[in-house]
Write an enzyme that holds these catalytic residues in place. Structure first.
Site, PDB file in Angstrom:
ATOM      1  N   LYS A 126      22.114 -63.262 -33.439  1.00 41.16           N
ATOM      2  CA  LYS A 126      20.698 -63.267 -33.032  1.00 41.16           C
ATOM      3  C   LYS A 126      20.036 -62.054 -33.638  1.00 41.16           C
ATOM      4  O   LYS A 126      20.694 -61.042 -33.899  1.00 41.16           O
ATOM      5  CB  LYS A 126      20.589 -63.186 -31.508  1.00 41.16           C
ATOM      6  CG  LYS A 126      19.255 -63.659 -30.961  1.00 41.16           C
ATOM      7  CD  LYS A 126      19.262 -65.154 -30.755  1.00 41.16           C
ATOM      8  CE  LYS A 126      17.917 -65.691 -30.349  1.00 41.16           C
ATOM      9  NZ  LYS A 126      18.042 -67.109 -29.961  1.00 41.16           N
ATOM     10  N   ASP A 166      12.992 -68.519 -32.967  1.00 42.96           N
ATOM     11  CA  ASP A 166      13.102 -68.349 -31.515  1.00 42.96           C
ATOM     12  C   ASP A 166      11.684 -67.969 -31.072  1.00 42.96           C
ATOM     13  O   ASP A 166      10.717 -68.284 -31.799  1.00 42.96           O
ATOM     14  CB  ASP A 166      14.152 -67.262 -31.164  1.00 42.96           C
ATOM     15  CG  ASP A 166      14.519 -67.253 -29.678  1.00 42.96           C
ATOM     16  OD1 ASP A 166      15.316 -68.098 -29.262  1.00 42.96           O
ATOM     17  OD2 ASP A 166      13.990 -66.407 -28.911  1.00 42.96           O
TER      18      ASP A 166
HETATM   19  P1  NDP Z   1       7.659 -70.063 -28.570  1.00 42.00           P
HETATM   20  O1  NDP Z   1       7.307 -68.729 -29.096  1.00 42.00           O
HETATM   21  O2  NDP Z   1       7.317 -71.271 -29.343  1.00 42.00           O
HETATM   22  O3  NDP Z   1       7.039 -70.250 -27.112  1.00 42.00           O
HETATM   23  C1  NDP Z   1       7.347 -69.356 -26.083  1.00 42.00           C
HETATM   24  C2  NDP Z   1       6.569 -69.741 -24.853  1.00 42.00           C
HETATM   25  O4  NDP Z   1       7.039 -68.980 -23.748  1.00 42.00           O
HETATM   26  C3  NDP Z   1       5.102 -69.436 -24.983  1.00 42.00           C
HETATM   27  O5  NDP Z   1       4.391 -70.330 -24.185  1.00 42.00           O
HETATM   28  C4  NDP Z   1       5.036 -68.017 -24.441  1.00 42.00           C
HETATM   29  O6  NDP Z   1       3.761 -67.650 -23.962  1.00 42.00           O
HETATM   30  C5  NDP Z   1       6.016 -68.085 -23.311  1.00 42.00           C
HETATM   31  N1  NDP Z   1       6.592 -66.763 -23.086  1.00 42.00           N
HETATM   32  C6  NDP Z   1       7.234 -65.992 -23.986  1.00 42.00           C
HETATM   33  N2  NDP Z   1       7.592 -64.827 -23.447  1.00 42.00           N
HETATM   34  C7  NDP Z   1       7.152 -64.862 -22.189  1.00 42.00           C
HETATM   35  C8  NDP Z   1       7.213 -63.945 -21.140  1.00 42.00           C
HETATM   36  N3  NDP Z   1       7.813 -62.741 -21.273  1.00 42.00           N
HETATM   37  N4  NDP Z   1       6.684 -64.317 -19.958  1.00 42.00           N
HETATM   38  C9  NDP Z   1       6.097 -65.527 -19.819  1.00 42.00           C
HETATM   39  N5  NDP Z   1       6.000 -66.444 -20.798  1.00 42.00           N
HETATM   40  C10 NDP Z   1       6.522 -66.103 -21.957  1.00 42.00           C
HETATM   41  O7  NDP Z   1       9.219 -69.992 -28.277  1.00 42.00           O
HETATM   42  P2  NDP Z   1      10.250 -71.193 -28.046  1.00 42.00           P
HETATM   43  O8  NDP Z   1       9.580 -72.328 -27.370  1.00 42.00           O
HETATM   44  O9  NDP Z   1      10.972 -71.412 -29.315  1.00 42.00           O
HETATM   45  O10 NDP Z   1      11.301 -70.498 -27.057  1.00 42.00           O
HETATM   46  C11 NDP Z   1      11.204 -70.629 -25.639  1.00 42.00           C
HETATM   47  C12 NDP Z   1      12.564 -70.354 -25.017  1.00 42.00           C
HETATM   48  O11 NDP Z   1      13.522 -71.292 -25.544  1.00 42.00           O
HETATM   49  C13 NDP Z   1      13.166 -68.969 -25.313  1.00 42.00           C
HETATM   50  O12 NDP Z   1      13.943 -68.569 -24.213  1.00 42.00           O
HETATM   51  C14 NDP Z   1      14.092 -69.252 -26.490  1.00 42.00           C
HETATM   52  O13 NDP Z   1      15.124 -68.285 -26.588  1.00 42.00           O
HETATM   53  C15 NDP Z   1      14.641 -70.615 -26.085  1.00 42.00           C
HETATM   54  N6  NDP Z   1      15.220 -71.414 -27.153  1.00 42.00           N
HETATM   55  C16 NDP Z   1      14.516 -71.729 -28.279  1.00 42.00           C
HETATM   56  C17 NDP Z   1      15.092 -72.516 -29.249  1.00 42.00           C
HETATM   57  C18 NDP Z   1      14.329 -72.952 -30.443  1.00 42.00           C
HETATM   58  O14 NDP Z   1      14.888 -73.763 -31.207  1.00 42.00           O
HETATM   59  N7  NDP Z   1      13.105 -72.510 -30.662  1.00 42.00           N
HETATM   60  C19 NDP Z   1      16.478 -72.982 -29.139  1.00 42.00           C
HETATM   61  C20 NDP Z   1      17.106 -72.680 -27.866  1.00 42.00           C
HETATM   62  C21 NDP Z   1      16.479 -71.899 -26.927  1.00 42.00           C
HETATM   63  P3  NDP Z   1       2.783 -66.773 -24.891  1.00 42.00           P
HETATM   64  O15 NDP Z   1       2.198 -67.753 -25.860  1.00 42.00           O
HETATM   65  O16 NDP Z   1       1.805 -66.176 -23.953  1.00 42.00           O
HETATM   66  O17 NDP Z   1       3.639 -65.736 -25.554  1.00 42.00           O
HETATM   67  O1  2IT Z   2      18.525 -69.896 -28.935  1.00 45.42           O
HETATM   68  C1  2IT Z   2      18.735 -70.706 -29.873  1.00 45.42           C
HETATM   69  O2  2IT Z   2      19.677 -71.503 -29.857  1.00 45.42           O
HETATM   70  C2  2IT Z   2      17.792 -70.719 -30.990  1.00 45.42           C
HETATM   71  N1  2IT Z   2      16.813 -69.991 -30.971  1.00 45.42           N
HETATM   72  C3  2IT Z   2      18.044 -71.609 -32.170  1.00 45.42           C
HETATM   73  C4  2IT Z   2      19.036 -71.003 -33.107  1.00 45.42           C
HETATM   74  C5  2IT Z   2      19.242 -71.727 -34.411  1.00 45.42           C
HETATM   75  O3  2IT Z   2      19.981 -71.173 -35.234  1.00 45.42           O
HETATM   76  O4  2IT Z   2      18.707 -72.816 -34.607  1.00 45.42           O
END
Ligand code: NDP
Ligand code: 2IT
Length: 454
Positions: A126, A166
């Site tokens: 990461k 992420d």
């Molecule tokens: P994005 O940046 O696309 O979206 C994040 C969302 O969460 C936004 O709505 C953001 O609001 C909100 N957010 C972020 N930080 C905070 C905080 N501290 N408090 C409240 N709301 C918050 O990210 P993703 O959708 O990609 O990721 C969301 C979650 O999923 C994370 O935990 C990530 O690690 C996990 N994840 C993502 C993967 C991926 O493929 N993208 C894979 C597996 C897990 P705002 O717009 O106000 O920042």
């Molecule tokens: O938390 C996660 O699994 C991710 N942000 C995706 C990682 C990846 O390599 O696709």
């Protein structure tokens, strides 16, 4: 807590001070695998737990960049190369002001077990930076990404370490990072996943995490002979994961009544339908606006600002059957967990990484609800990243249907592995133990096979 776990955690805390999220993630795994270690002394003898919780490599670097007015800035960049026993380091990059070493170590640690569960040959890593993309112009984000990659390129490679997105890193950032890598190395290769479709990306990668979390929920429901049809769902976040979780819930006949961002949440009792979801996607991905704008457009909904210091988050205090936390770590505290079960929620499928505090997880486990922890439920994203790597290696691309069907198959297989491991080690229905044990065994065995450097 057993003496073994207490001693182990004392050692972890002494060695990694001021990293509470990392301690939290390690403790959960150690608690789950203690029974495995009791049955298999070879893992203890080879110090597998001690080795698995020590990153193979931590890279920390300066990222200087220039804003649109010519002002100089400096942020801190990181890449944690946690474990390569079963494949090259693989995991996302996070850009958020809260990013620090401990948060990225927790995420890299979780990634090791998650990637193992996917059945694909990927180690765990990461990275990211405390850079805040909010309010920055495209040019500023591009210059930051160029600065970040101008150091990261030395440490990664298509057979060494393959980053992805992420929080704060989506298609735009992956493009800037890829362009910089290609320029410096003079090499067009699958160095990142989540790439654009016409330059090596995979169909379904943007959708994969959200879709996967919903497929996982459907698998859990199927153990009780139920489906998502007609179920009311609470979703947090409004980014990549939340958007595609919402889309798949709609596909499967469910109704989504909440979405959020870091300022607050919307509650729409009529449900977020496809038109409203299209509005949210444009709002968040193109206009980069705030979720509060939803209520200006749709009068059926209300917006509530959320104080992160309050004793609970009202988003989790609505009547529903399912919850898909899809924003960030520790967004469900113990009071929120109690509110969820008291409101009738009996399916929690975590799109985010570690969104529930340990005492909240205990509430779910004690109530015996269907609780799918992030490292199992959100593994669909990295799984399709693995499929993107395969397609890049083959210089080929699969159709949308092919990738979706592979994703669906992988989520079913992860669910089965969790169920089987939890039963084998005496805690049937406990997906936390199931995911930790199944994820651990594959990596631990590979480490034994490869000797002390494994
Ligand atoms: P994005 O940046 O696309 O979206 C994040 C969302 O969460 C936004 O709505 C953001 O609001 C909100 N957010 C972020 N930080 C905070 C905080 N501290 N408090 C409240 N709301 C918050 O990210 P993703 O959708 O990609 O990721 C969301 C979650 O999923 C994370 O935990 C990530 O690690 C996990 N994840 C993502 C993967 C991926 O493929 N993208 C894979 C597996 C897990 P705002 O717009 O106000 O920042
Ligand atoms: O938390 C996660 O699994 C991710 N942000 C995706 C990682 C990846 O390599 O696709």
């Amino acid at each position: 807590m057993s003496d073994y776990v207490a001693d182990f955690m004392a050692h972890i805390k002494a060695k990694n001070p001021s990293e509470p999220e990392f301690h939290q993630a390690v403790k959960e795994v150690v608690e789950s695998v203690t029974t495995v270690l009791d049955k298999h002394p070879e893992y203890r003898k080879a110090k597998v737990l001690e080795r698995i919780s020590e990153p193979e490599r931590v890279i920390m670097f300066r990222v200087p960049w220039m804003d649109d007015q010519g002002g100089y800035h400096v942020n801190r960049g990181f890449r944690i190369e946690m474990n390569s026993a079963i494949g090259p380091y693989k995991g996302g990059l996070r850009l958020h002001p809260s990013v620090n070493l401990g948060i990225l170590k927790f995420l890299a640690f979780e990634q090791v077990f998650k990637n193992s569960l996917t059945t694909l040959p990927m180690g765990g890593g990461k990275g990211g930076s405390d850079f805040d993309p909010k309010g920055k112009s495209d040019d500023e984000v591009m210059r930051f990404c160029q600065g970040f990659m101008s150091e990261l390129y030395r440490h990664i490679g298509p057979n060494t370490d393959i980053p992805a997105g992420d929080i704060g890193v989506g298609g735009r950032e992956i493009g800037y990072l890829f362009g910089t890598y290609k320029k410096i190395r003079n090499e067009f290769t699958g160095i990142l996943t989540g790439k654009g479709l016409n330059w090596g990306g995979s169909l379904i990668r943007p959708e994969a995490t959200g879709y996967g979390a919903v497929y996982f929920a459907a698998e859990m429901l199927a153990t009780r002979g139920e489906s998502l049809e007609g179920k009311t769902c609470l979703v947090s976040g409004s980014g990549n994961v939340a958007q595609y979780a919402t889309e798949k819930i709609l596909d499967l006949g469910g109704k989504v009544v909440t979405l959020s961002d870091s300022g607050g949440y919307i509650h729409d009792p009529d449900g977020v339908d496809r038109d409203k979801l299209a509005f949210v996607m444009d709002l968040k991905n193109v206009r980069r606006g705030r979720i509060t704008e939803y209520v200006e457009k749709y009068s059926s909904a209300t917006y509530t600002a959320v104080d992160p210091g309050a004793d609970c988050n009202p988003l989790w205090d609505h009547k529903a059957e399912c919850a898909f936390p899809s924003a960030t770590q520790n967004e469900i505290n113990v009071k929120d967990a109690e509110n969820l079960v008291n409101n009738g929620v009996y399916v929690v499928s975590e799109g985010a990484n570690m969104p529930t505090v340990p005492e909240g997880v205990d509430v779910f486990l004690n109530k015996k609800i269907l609780y799918g922890p992030g490292k199992a439920a959100n593994a669909g994203g990295v799984a399709v990243s693995g499929l993107e790597m395969s397609q890049n290696s083959m210089r080929y691309s699969w159709t949308r249907e092919e990738v979706d069907s592979k994703l669906h198959g992988i989520m079913k297989s992860i669910h089965k592995s969790c169920v089987e491991a939890s039963e084998k080690y005496g805690t049937p229905g406990n997906y936390v133990n199931g995911a930790n044990i199944a994820g651990f065994l594959k990596v631990a065995d590979a480490m034994l096979d490869q000797g002390i450097f494994g």
